[in-house]
Design a protein around this motif. Structure first.
Motif, PDB file in Angstrom:
ATOM      1  N   TYR A   1       0.841  -1.194   0.000  1.00 16.78           N
ATOM      2  CA  TYR A   1       0.000   0.000   0.000  1.00 16.78           C
ATOM      3  C   TYR A   1       0.873   1.240   0.000  1.00 16.78           C
ATOM      4  O   TYR A   1       2.079   1.166   0.227  1.00 16.78           O
ATOM      5  CB  TYR A   1      -0.910   0.005   1.232  1.00 16.78           C
ATOM      6  CG  TYR A   1      -0.136  -0.012   2.527  1.00 16.78           C
ATOM      7  CD1 TYR A   1       0.201   1.168   3.166  1.00 16.78           C
ATOM      8  CD2 TYR A   1       0.287  -1.210   3.096  1.00 16.78           C
ATOM      9  CE1 TYR A   1       0.931   1.156   4.347  1.00 16.78           C
ATOM     10  CE2 TYR A   1       1.016  -1.224   4.272  1.00 16.78           C
ATOM     11  CZ  TYR A   1       1.335  -0.037   4.884  1.00 16.78           C
ATOM     12  OH  TYR A   1       2.058  -0.048   6.041  1.00 16.78           O
TER      13      TYR A   1
ATOM     14  N   GLN B   1      -3.612   3.622  -2.624  1.00 20.18           N
ATOM     15  CA  GLN B   1      -3.482   2.543  -3.598  1.00 20.18           C
ATOM     16  C   GLN B   1      -3.012   1.286  -2.874  1.00 20.18           C
ATOM     17  O   GLN B   1      -2.225   1.365  -1.931  1.00 20.18           O
ATOM     18  CB  GLN B   1      -2.463   2.906  -4.675  1.00 20.18           C
ATOM     19  CG  GLN B   1      -2.823   4.162  -5.436  1.00 20.18           C
ATOM     20  CD  GLN B   1      -1.718   4.569  -6.375  1.00 20.18           C
ATOM     21  OE1 GLN B   1      -1.813   4.343  -7.556  1.00 20.18           O
ATOM     22  NE2 GLN B   1      -0.669   5.162  -5.831  1.00 20.18           N
TER      23      GLN B   1
ATOM     24  N   ASN C   1      -6.643  -1.821  -5.666  1.00 19.91           N
ATOM     25  CA  ASN C   1      -7.328  -0.552  -5.465  1.00 19.91           C
ATOM     26  C   ASN C   1      -6.429   0.546  -6.010  1.00 19.91           C
ATOM     27  O   ASN C   1      -5.344   0.776  -5.483  1.00 19.91           O
ATOM     28  CB  ASN C   1      -7.609  -0.329  -3.978  1.00 19.91           C
ATOM     29  CG  ASN C   1      -8.340   0.961  -3.711  1.00 19.91           C
ATOM     30  OD1 ASN C   1      -8.544   1.776  -4.602  1.00 19.91           O
ATOM     31  ND2 ASN C   1      -8.721   1.156  -2.471  1.00 19.91           N
ATOM     32  N   SER C   2      -6.883   1.232  -7.052  1.00 23.63           N
ATOM     33  CA  SER C   2      -6.063   2.280  -7.663  1.00 23.63           C
ATOM     34  C   SER C   2      -6.323   3.655  -7.064  1.00 23.63           C
ATOM     35  O   SER C   2      -5.709   4.629  -7.488  1.00 23.63           O
ATOM     36  CB  SER C   2      -6.311   2.343  -9.169  1.00 23.63           C
ATOM     37  OG  SER C   2      -7.590   2.893  -9.439  1.00 23.63           O
TER      38      SER C   2
END
Length: 166
Positions: free
Chosen positions: A99, A104, A116-117
């Motif tokens: 992370y 992100q 997760n962008s």
């Protein structure tokens, strides 16, 4: 004898330290950190080697755990870096995540991989081989052609389907 025990005790007490990053120099072959260990102790240019295949530029204020050879505070090495502010929480047993400070992440969950962008684009350089199905929400664009808004030319009216797909 008491002097030797006192020296040994002092070395043991100074062998480890916990502090906060105040500056990061990420330009060399080994990242160097400036770390505040207390109100009166700031150590500059502490090497912070990273595991092979992984690197980071920790935010200012991140926590560090350092080791000092023989208790010598001028000969330290950052062993671990963490961030209370950005650490992902509530992972299940056995799960892993990477992370950053923007939100992100790549999370290896018990149910599968979650990327997760944080609203930023994801760029893949290279070929993708897919074994299985692909599901997309929204438009898919291939070679500049929208799969939702493309039109067909040269289609006979009333015989072949024409226009935009429904």
């Amino acid at each position: 004898m008491i002097g030797a025990i006192e020296r040994l005790y002092r070395c043991a007490m100074l062998a480890f330290g916990r502090g906060r990053i105040t500056f990061v120099d990420d330009s060399g072959v080994v990242q160097k950190l400036q770390v505040r260990f207390g109100p009166l102790e700031i150590i500059d240019n502490m090497p912070a080697p990273h595991d092979y295949g992984y690197t980071c530029h920790p935010p200012i204020g991140s926590d560090v755990f350092a080791s000092f050879l023989g208790g010598n505070r001028s000969n330290g090495l950052v062993v671990s870096i963490g961030s209370q502010a950005y650490r992902m929480k509530n992972l299940a047993s056995g799960e892993v995540a990477i992370y950053d400070a923007l939100g992100q992440s790549v999370h290896l969950t018990q149910a599968g991989i979650v990327i997760n962008s944080a609203g930023l684009p994801i760029t893949i350089n290279g070929d993708i081989q897919l074994n299985g199905s692909l599901s997309a929400t929204g438009d898919v664009i291939a070679d500049g052609v929208s799969q939702i808004h493309h039109k067909h030319d040269g289609v006979r009216a009333g015989v072949d389907q024409t226009g935009e797909p429904v």
